[in-house]
Scaffold this motif. Structure first.
Motif, PDB file in Angstrom:
ATOM      1  N   LEU A  79      -3.118  74.383  12.439  1.00 50.80           N
ATOM      2  CA  LEU A  79      -2.574  74.277  13.790  1.00 50.80           C
ATOM      3  C   LEU A  79      -2.524  72.802  14.190  1.00 50.80           C
ATOM      4  N   LEU A  80      -1.357  72.335  14.594  1.00 47.62           N
ATOM      5  CA  LEU A  80      -1.199  70.965  15.056  1.00 47.62           C
ATOM      6  C   LEU A  80      -1.200  70.953  16.578  1.00 47.62           C
ATOM      7  N   VAL A  81      -2.169  70.244  17.151  1.00 51.74           N
ATOM      8  CA  VAL A  81      -2.264  70.090  18.606  1.00 51.74           C
ATOM      9  C   VAL A  81      -1.796  68.689  18.965  1.00 51.74           C
ATOM     10  N   LEU A  82      -0.682  68.601  19.677  1.00 47.24           N
ATOM     11  CA  LEU A  82      -0.154  67.314  20.125  1.00 47.24           C
ATOM     12  C   LEU A  82      -0.616  67.090  21.558  1.00 47.24           C
ATOM     13  N   ASN A  83      -1.668  66.297  21.694  1.00 48.19           N
ATOM     14  CA  ASN A  83      -2.304  66.088  22.990  1.00 48.19           C
ATOM     15  C   ASN A  83      -1.649  64.928  23.747  1.00 48.19           C
ATOM     16  N   LYS A  84      -2.012  64.795  25.018  1.00 49.34           N
ATOM     17  CA  LYS A  84      -1.476  63.764  25.920  1.00 49.34           C
ATOM     18  C   LYS A  84       0.019  63.980  26.173  1.00 49.34           C
ATOM     19  N   PHE A 110       1.595  71.767  22.374  1.00 45.22           N
ATOM     20  CA  PHE A 110       1.513  70.542  23.169  1.00 45.22           C
ATOM     21  C   PHE A 110       0.481  70.761  24.272  1.00 45.22           C
ATOM     22  N   THR A 111      -0.447  69.823  24.429  1.00 49.39           N
ATOM     23  CA  THR A 111      -1.519  69.987  25.410  1.00 49.39           C
ATOM     24  C   THR A 111      -1.730  68.727  26.242  1.00 49.39           C
ATOM     25  N   LYS A 115      -5.931  67.994  32.150  1.00 48.21           N
ATOM     26  CA  LYS A 115      -5.566  68.979  33.162  1.00 48.21           C
ATOM     27  C   LYS A 115      -5.586  70.400  32.611  1.00 48.21           C
ATOM     28  N   ASP A 116      -6.130  70.542  31.400  1.00 54.53           N
ATOM     29  CA  ASP A 116      -6.288  71.867  30.789  1.00 54.53           C
ATOM     30  C   ASP A 116      -4.956  72.595  30.600  1.00 54.53           C
ATOM     31  N   GLU A 117      -3.878  71.833  30.364  1.00 50.09           N
ATOM     32  CA  GLU A 117      -2.577  72.447  30.138  1.00 50.09           C
ATOM     33  C   GLU A 117      -2.463  72.938  28.704  1.00 50.09           C
TER      34      GLU A 117
END
Length: 283
Positions: A79-84, A110-111, A115-117
């Motif tokens: 799983l790739l999490v793209l933060n910011k 995308f996270t 802000k817990d998005e």
């Protein structure tokens, strides 16, 4: 903030740099030695996990990702999490997803952790990925708790693809600023903002117009912030103290302002997404 370059420039015809000049910079020295040990430790830890969660900066979704994860794609759920995501210009999000899918990455979130998005989507997706993997039924699976997170330090790839990739990583705070040079980073940031017609810095710093000269921009920033330094100048009558703009301090503020999102959302990989050639040239 997107404005027409002609409306911003003092000259009738605005011409932004098409290439960023580089003079033999040694990207290898930007890679801290302790990260090599971290990579080895991470590689051994991967044997113990059922799913890999890779966290990367959404402003550079294609640049600088660690190839170690690419090697394990065929073996474990990934799983790739793209933060910011709040700092990234996601106008081309569909193209980003298409490019990643072409690299074998179908599971991307995308996270914005501050802000817990979309953060709450991670656990259900990981659970689904592990449940559909044959490795889920082995004897070493955690029971208390049912899901155990093995965290690892952030590590770069031991070989950065190019100087431009290194500069993108540095802008996102992945490489220590002093290893690259704050004024060099500020210049590349200015080059990128102008090339992509992202002129938020003009409004933020109250500049009269956009400018492609980093010296002029940093001088204006330093004057606005009151950042000055005394420099001794040798003259025919002896040393004279002259007050000059503090360019390093202005460069640091320019970088920090960008990283806080105060210059507007930016996609540093926009050229890649649009199929443009690399911007770097070596004189």
């Amino acid at each position: 903030m997107t404005l027409a370059p002609r409306a911003l420039c003092s000259t009738a015809q605005a011409a932004w740099r098409e290439n960023f000049l580089l003079s033999g910079r040694d990207v290898a020295r930007w890679f801290p030695g302790h990260m090599a040990k971290g990579l080895k430790k991470m590689k051994s830890s991967l044997k113990l996990v059922d799913c890999i969660i890779e966290v990367h900066d959404a402003r550079i979704p294609l640049s600088g990702r660690n190839p170690l994860f690419q090697e394990t794609l065929g073996l474990k759920p990934h799983l790739l999490v793209l933060n910011k995501m709040d700092l990234a210009d996601l106008t081309e999000q569909q193209k980003i997803m298409q490019r990643l899918e072409g690299e074998g990455l179908k599971n991307v979130i995308f996270t914005n952790c501050l802000k817990d998005e979309n953060v709450k989507q991670i656990i259900p997706m990981v659970t689904e990925l592990m449940g559909s993997s044959p490795r889920y039924h082995r004897g070493e699976v955690s029971e208390r708790p049912l899901m155990f997170l093995l965290d690892t330090p952030g590590v770069l790839a031991p070989r950065i693809e190019s100087v431009e990739t290194g500069l993108k990583l540095a802008l996102c705070g992945t490489v220590l600023d002093h290893l690259v040079g704050e004024e060099t980073m500020a210049d590349y940031l200015l080059f990128t903002l102008n090339r992509h017609q992202r002129f938020g810095y003009v409004q933020h710093y109250g500049l009269g117009s956009a400018c492609d000269s980093i010296d002029r921009v940093l001088k204006s920033v330093a004057v606005k912030l009151g950042k000055t330094q005394k420099v001794k100048v040798l003259t025919g009558t002896g040393d004279v103290n002259v007050v000059q703009p503090d360019y390093p301090a202005a460069a640091r503020d320019f970088l920090h302002t960008f990283r806080r999102g105060l210059l507007g959302p930016v996609m540093l990989d926009l050229d890649i997404l649009r199929g443009h050639p690399p911007a770097e040239t070596v004189p």
